[in-house]
Scaffold this motif. Structure first.
Motif, short mmCIF file in Angstrom:
data_model
loop_
_atom_site.label_atom_id
_atom_site.label_comp_id
_atom_site.label_asym_id
_atom_site.label_seq_id
_atom_site.Cartn_x
_atom_site.Cartn_y
_atom_site.Cartn_z
N ILE A 137 54.50 25.79 23.92
CA ILE A 137 54.00 26.61 25.02
C ILE A 137 53.64 28.00 24.54
O ILE A 137 54.24 28.53 23.59
CB ILE A 137 55.05 26.72 26.16
CG1 ILE A 137 56.35 27.34 25.64
CG2 ILE A 137 55.32 25.37 26.79
CD1 ILE A 137 57.37 27.59 26.72
N ASP A 138 52.66 28.61 25.23
CA ASP A 138 52.34 30.02 24.99
C ASP A 138 52.77 30.81 26.22
O ASP A 138 53.38 30.26 27.15
CB ASP A 138 50.85 30.20 24.69
CG ASP A 138 49.95 29.69 25.81
OD1 ASP A 138 50.47 29.38 26.91
OD2 ASP A 138 48.73 29.58 25.58
N ASN A 139 52.45 32.11 26.25
CA ASN A 139 52.93 32.92 27.37
C ASN A 139 52.31 32.51 28.70
O ASN A 139 52.96 32.58 29.75
CB ASN A 139 52.71 34.41 27.10
CG ASN A 139 51.27 34.73 26.74
OD1 ASN A 139 50.38 33.89 26.83
ND2 ASN A 139 51.03 35.97 26.35
N SER A 140 51.05 32.04 28.68
CA SER A 140 50.41 31.60 29.92
C SER A 140 51.09 30.36 30.49
O SER A 140 51.35 30.26 31.69
CB SER A 140 48.92 31.31 29.68
OG SER A 140 48.24 32.48 29.31
N GLU A 141 51.40 29.41 29.60
CA GLU A 141 52.07 28.19 30.05
C GLU A 141 53.48 28.50 30.56
O GLU A 141 53.93 27.94 31.56
CB GLU A 141 52.14 27.18 28.91
CG GLU A 141 52.81 25.86 29.25
CD GLU A 141 52.01 25.00 30.23
OE1 GLU A 141 52.54 23.99 30.69
OE2 GLU A 141 50.84 25.36 30.51
N TRP A 142 54.16 29.42 29.88
CA TRP A 142 55.51 29.79 30.30
C TRP A 142 55.48 30.42 31.69
O TRP A 142 56.32 30.10 32.54
CB TRP A 142 56.14 30.73 29.29
CG TRP A 142 57.52 31.20 29.68
CD1 TRP A 142 57.87 32.45 30.13
CD2 TRP A 142 58.73 30.44 29.66
NE1 TRP A 142 59.21 32.52 30.39
CE2 TRP A 142 59.77 31.29 30.10
CE3 TRP A 142 59.04 29.12 29.30
CZ2 TRP A 142 61.09 30.86 30.20
CZ3 TRP A 142 60.36 28.70 29.41
CH2 TRP A 142 61.37 29.56 29.85
N ILE A 143 54.51 31.31 31.92
CA ILE A 143 54.39 31.94 33.23
C ILE A 143 54.12 30.88 34.30
O ILE A 143 54.69 30.91 35.40
CB ILE A 143 53.28 33.01 33.25
CG1 ILE A 143 53.76 34.27 32.53
CG2 ILE A 143 52.86 33.36 34.67
CD1 ILE A 143 54.87 35.02 33.25
N ASN A 144 53.25 29.94 33.98
CA ASN A 144 52.95 28.86 34.94
C ASN A 144 54.21 28.06 35.27
O ASN A 144 54.45 27.69 36.44
CB ASN A 144 51.88 27.93 34.38
CG ASN A 144 50.51 28.58 34.32
OD1 ASN A 144 50.25 29.55 35.04
ND2 ASN A 144 49.64 28.07 33.47
N LEU A 166 57.17 38.53 37.48
CA LEU A 166 57.52 38.03 36.15
C LEU A 166 56.98 38.93 35.04
O LEU A 166 57.57 39.01 33.96
CB LEU A 166 56.99 36.61 35.97
CG LEU A 166 57.74 35.52 36.75
CD1 LEU A 166 56.92 34.25 36.83
CD2 LEU A 166 59.10 35.25 36.12
N ALA A 167 55.86 39.59 35.32
CA ALA A 167 55.29 40.50 34.32
C ALA A 167 56.20 41.69 34.08
O ALA A 167 56.15 42.32 33.01
CB ALA A 167 53.91 40.96 34.77
N VAL A 230 66.56 30.95 28.63
CA VAL A 230 65.40 31.31 29.46
C VAL A 230 65.00 32.76 29.20
O VAL A 230 63.83 33.08 29.02
CB VAL A 230 65.72 31.10 30.96
CG1 VAL A 230 64.59 31.62 31.82
CG2 VAL A 230 65.95 29.61 31.23
N ILE A 231 65.99 33.66 29.18
CA ILE A 231 65.71 35.08 28.95
C ILE A 231 65.15 35.30 27.55
O ILE A 231 64.18 36.06 27.37
CB ILE A 231 66.99 35.91 29.17
CG1 ILE A 231 67.39 35.88 30.65
CG2 ILE A 231 66.78 37.35 28.72
CD1 ILE A 231 68.69 36.58 30.95
N ASP A 232 65.74 34.65 26.55
CA ASP A 232 65.26 34.81 25.17
C ASP A 232 63.81 34.37 25.04
O ASP A 232 63.00 35.02 24.36
CB ASP A 232 66.13 34.01 24.21
CG ASP A 232 67.51 34.61 24.00
OD1 ASP A 232 67.70 35.78 24.40
OD2 ASP A 232 68.37 33.91 23.46
N THR A 233 63.47 33.25 25.68
CA THR A 233 62.09 32.75 25.62
C THR A 233 61.14 33.73 26.27
O THR A 233 60.08 34.07 25.71
CB THR A 233 62.00 31.38 26.33
OG1 THR A 233 62.85 30.45 25.68
CG2 THR A 233 60.57 30.86 26.31
#
Length: 241
Positions: A137-144, A166-167, A230-233
């Motif tokens: 996953i990248d940051n976009s997928e993680w946000i989704n 989230l941002a 979750v926080i580390d990711t």
């Protein structure tokens, strides 16, 4: 690794008592044996981490030819919730691209590789990585993923509001927390209650006991990611270089 560190501290704290209860020779032998056992355990965990990183690297090389220059390190070796009784777990690896040069800086795109293990993945014979499912996953997928999870876990249903929160914050047990306060609280549920969203063809996201649950459709395994994982990711994907 933390468990072995704790075990080492406990062993060292018991040394004086053991020394009083036994003669000098017996006490010394007991202490030496205990330290050797802990040392062997720590070495075994480190060896497992190295093997896991090697296998993760091999997965990336085999399945993601677009990654030509990257760093791969373990982010969380056991990212599941401590009280999770399932036989599965999740190992996460942080990946970052860089431009080839002498003493290069890790300043490229960031990715996280999630390795979901299934029953029997580890035994006295070692690690069987055939029992691992990979998810890059990248940051976009993680946000989704976090938006989909927060929508099922809270009253807030606006993608824009959740992405903004989230941002500036991160998902914790009780909700999305930003700037030291709870921005979007999650529902309070009993331990045997589940809220489910069908996220993709590969997984469902579950809110249960203030925890992010991930149900893998292929293996039919449910793993609860620990708060720290979750926080580390989130922090790795969004922190500045």
């Amino acid at each position: 690794m933390k468990k072995f560190t704790i075990a080492l501290i406990i062993t060292l704290s018991l040394i004086p008592k053991q020394a009083q209860a036994q003669n000098n020779g017996g006490a010394a032998a007991a202490v030496a044996g205990g330290l050797l056992a802990i040392g062997a355990g720590i070495a075994a965990v480190e060896d497992m981490k190295e093997r896991a990183e090697l296998t993760a690297t091999q997965y990336v090389l085999a399945n993601h030819p677009e990654l030509n220059s990257f760093s791969l390190k373990t982010l969380d070796f056991n990212g599941k919730k401590t009280k999770d009784m399932s036989a599965t777990s999740v190992i996460s690896f942080k990946i970052q691209e860089f431009s080839p040069s002498d003493n290069p800086k890790l300043d490229g795109k960031k990715l996280v590789l999630l390795a979901f293990t299934s029953y029997g993945w580890i035994s006295d014979q070692g690690i069987d990585f055939n029992k691992v499912e990979w998810y890059l996953i990248d940051n976009s997928e993680w946000i989704n993923m976090m938006v989909a999870y927060a929508k099922v876990a809270s009253k807030e249903k606006s993608d824009a509001v959740l992405k903004d929160a989230l941002a500036n914050g991160v998902v914790v047990n009780k909700g999305i927390k930003a700037k030291g306060k709870s921005e979007i609280p999650f529902f309070k549920l009993e331990g045997d209650m589940y809220l489910v969203t069908d996220y993709s063809s590969e997984m469902k996201l579950i809110y249960n006991e203030k925890t992010l649950g991930i149900f893998l459709k292929k293996t039919r395994n449910l793993v609860q990611m620990g708060r720290a994982a979750v926080i580390d990711t989130h922090e790795f994907l969004f922190q500045q270089n």
